[in-house]
Design an enzyme around this catalytic site. Structure first.
Site, short mmCIF file in Angstrom:
data_model
loop_
_atom_site.label_atom_id
_atom_site.label_comp_id
_atom_site.label_asym_id
_atom_site.label_seq_id
_atom_site.Cartn_x
_atom_site.Cartn_y
_atom_site.Cartn_z
N GLU A 1 39.28 33.73 44.47
CA GLU A 1 38.53 34.19 45.64
C GLU A 1 37.15 34.68 45.22
O GLU A 1 37.01 35.35 44.20
CB GLU A 1 39.27 35.33 46.36
N ASP B 1 42.00 42.42 42.08
CA ASP B 1 41.03 42.51 43.18
C ASP B 1 39.71 43.13 42.72
O ASP B 1 39.68 44.04 41.88
CB ASP B 1 41.65 43.37 44.29
O1 LIG Z 1 39.99 50.15 47.74
C1 LIG Z 1 39.81 49.11 47.09
O2 LIG Z 1 39.13 49.01 46.05
C2 LIG Z 1 40.45 47.82 47.59
O3 LIG Z 1 41.56 48.14 48.44
C3 LIG Z 1 39.43 46.98 48.41
O4 LIG Z 1 38.91 47.78 49.42
C4 LIG Z 1 40.13 45.75 48.94
O5 LIG Z 1 39.43 44.61 48.48
C5 LIG Z 1 40.16 45.69 50.42
O6 LIG Z 1 39.30 45.14 51.05
C6 LIG Z 1 41.30 46.37 51.09
O7 LIG Z 1 41.13 46.39 52.46
#
Ligand SMILES: O=C(O)[C@@H](O)[C@H](O)[C@H](O)C(=O)CO
EC number: 5.1.2.7
Length: 494
Positions: A274, A165
């Site tokens: 994504e 992510d």
């Molecule tokens: O905290 C983070 O870096 C991740 O959880 C990020 O916020 C994530 O993409 C997200 O949107 C979780 O709600």
């Protein structure tokens, strides 16, 4: 231990042997002549492995009375992935709703599986950003291990995803792909020019004129001379807005294409790709969303989902802040654009956005990707507040003392002074902090500082007691997640 497995098979799991604290009956799995059962002992979770065959031989562990007691190691997880494919992550594509269930602790996935099992949505259990790894001191190997063992523990065979992510750097993309991550969230925020937003029209025009004439005419022909036709979307380009959007997003679009060509197209397996343009100061107008999407399609870039920066505020761990009527108007267009280009709308910072969940479920026709993470951490904090008030008070005070430091990592508008002082709150009332936005954000963004805090002697200030509390309260934590994430799903129409 064999008797234990027979007891599980006979439904008499109360015949625990002395050192077994808990038997995870859903984990009972037969692979050829090998039987697996996960238990929790005073030393932690273990796999009881009985029988014979390749899996029995390959799993590393100690032989006890002719059976094998295997620790939940990274090496054993890789072996289990080979024999039980459903314990390895998969890509889901665009035709099923998916939910990112970020687990910063490595202990939330069983509760997530219990919540989502049987619903018309699939879990991305192994979702962590590089930011979260840095703040928790974990690795992507840890993240995958925790998710895979949770799938085995819960006997969940419907499939789960693994999302690298908010990846910005190529080495992080390579790291996640090398480990078998099945979703990549490309964070384009460093390629989006946010300075444009604060420029005057004249400054924008002057900067735009500096772009190559061929680029300018191509954009003008595609967006001013050709009216976009997206059923359900209200799109109206003006020359000024187009100039601004080109200056804001052109470099980011080039970055998206470059990463796609270098890492996605070349893969011999499916990966959900994504695009994240949500973590920027610039809200994504529907026109800008369409421009990015249209350029990607024109360049042959196929994506699984797009995360725009919606109007208003999607802050961490609290409900939507903003004009819901405007949000609905723009959401209708964003959702229509996603349908038009055949990908899913992705909702980042999806934790606790209860007031807009029904709209999201409605306008996406239930086909979306939504990401949560902070709220799952806060459910663990809620358990501590309920059962270990002394530890909670220490964590809360530490968070107050280090809040400013933590704001470097997350954008919040928390009013620290609005948080009721600890001294005014009884032990019984401590869980109420998890119902108050400012306290939620206080504990949310300080998670890394809390988990990695060390005493002078090098011992961990909170983490050991925190994880022991959660281990002792495993069922309470899972119940909290079933309730809280269940509420998310219910309001999303799942
Ligand atoms: O905290 C983070 O870096 C991740 O959880 C990020 O916020 C994530 O993409 C997200 O949107 C979780 O709600």
């Amino acid at each position: 231990m064999n008797a234990l497995i027979e007891a599980v098979r006979a439904g008499k799991v109360n015949d625990f042997s002395s050192e077994v604290i808990k038997v995870y009956t859903s984990s009972l799995t037969q692979v050829g002549d090998t039987t697996l059962l996960m238990v929790r002992t005073t030393e932690g979770k273990r796999l009881i492995v009985v029988g014979s065959g390749e899996l029995f031989d390959q799993l590393q562990g100690e032989i006890v009375d002719g059976e094998k007691v295997a620790p939940l190691t990274h090496e054993n997880r890789l072996i289990i992935n080979q024999f039980l494919p459903y314990t390895a992550p998969q890509a889901f594509g665009t035709q099923v709703a998916t939910m990112g269930l970020g687990d910063r602790l490595g202990i939330a996935s069983p509760g997530h599986i219990q919540t989502i099992r049987g619903k018309d949505i699939r879990p991305v259990l192994a979702q962590q950003s590089i930011r979260e790894l840095a703040l928790t001191g974990r690795t992507y190997e840890d993240v995958l291990d925790a998710a895979a063992y949770a799938v085995l523990q819960e006997g969940y065979t419907d499939g789960y995803g693994a999302d690298g992510d908010h990846l910005k750097k190529e080495e992080d993309i390579e790291y996640a792909l090398r480990l078998g991550f099945t979703m990549l969230t490309l964070d384009c925020s460093e390629n989006i020019d946010n300075t444009i937003e604060s420029m005057s029209e004249a400054e924008i025009a002057a900067k735009y004129e500096l772009l190559p004439a061929s680029l300018r005419s191509r954009y003008e022909e595609r967006y001013l001379q050709t009216a976009p036709n997206v059923p359900g979307a209200t799109l109206a380009y003006t020359a000024e807005a187009l100039k601004k959007d080109v200056l804001i997003y052109d470099a980011a679009i080039n970055f998206m294409e470059a990463i796609y060509r270098k890492y996605i197209v070349t893969l011999d397996r499916a990966v959900d790709f994504e695009i994240s343009i949500d973590e920027t100061a610039t809200p994504t107008s529907p026109e800008a969303h369409y421009l990015v999407a249209n350029e990607l399609r024109d360049r042959g870039v196929t994506i699984f989902s797009m995360a725009p920066r919606f109007c208003g505020e999607f802050q961490k761990g609290i409900d939507y802040i903003g004009d819901i009527a405007q949000f609905e108007r723009e959401l209708a267009s964003h959702a229509a654009i996603a349908v038009h280009f055949e990908y899913k709308l992705s909702i980042h910072s999806g934790s606790d956005k209860f007031s807009v969940f029904p709209l999201i479920g409605q306008y996406t026709n239930g086909l979306f990707h939504i990401k949560t993470a902070g709220t799952n951490w806060l459910e663990a904090v809620r358990v501590v507040a309920k059962v270990n008030p002394t530890l909670y008070r220490r964590m809360h005070q530490f968070a107050l003392d280090h809040f400013v430091e933590a704001t470097a990592y997350y954008h919040v508008t928390t009013d620290i002074n609005a948080i009721v002082p600890l001294s005014d709150v009884s032990d019984a009332q401590l869980p109420d902090y998890m119902e108050e936005n400012n306290a939620r954000q206080l504990l949310h963004i300080t998670y890394g500082l809390l988990l990695q805090a060390k005493n002078e002697d090098g011992s961990r200030t909170f983490a050991d007691e925190f994880f022991q509390t959660l281990a002792d309260q495993e069922d309470t934590f899972a119940e909290g997640l079933r309730h809280h994430i269940g509420r998310h799903l219910e309001l999303l129409g799942k």
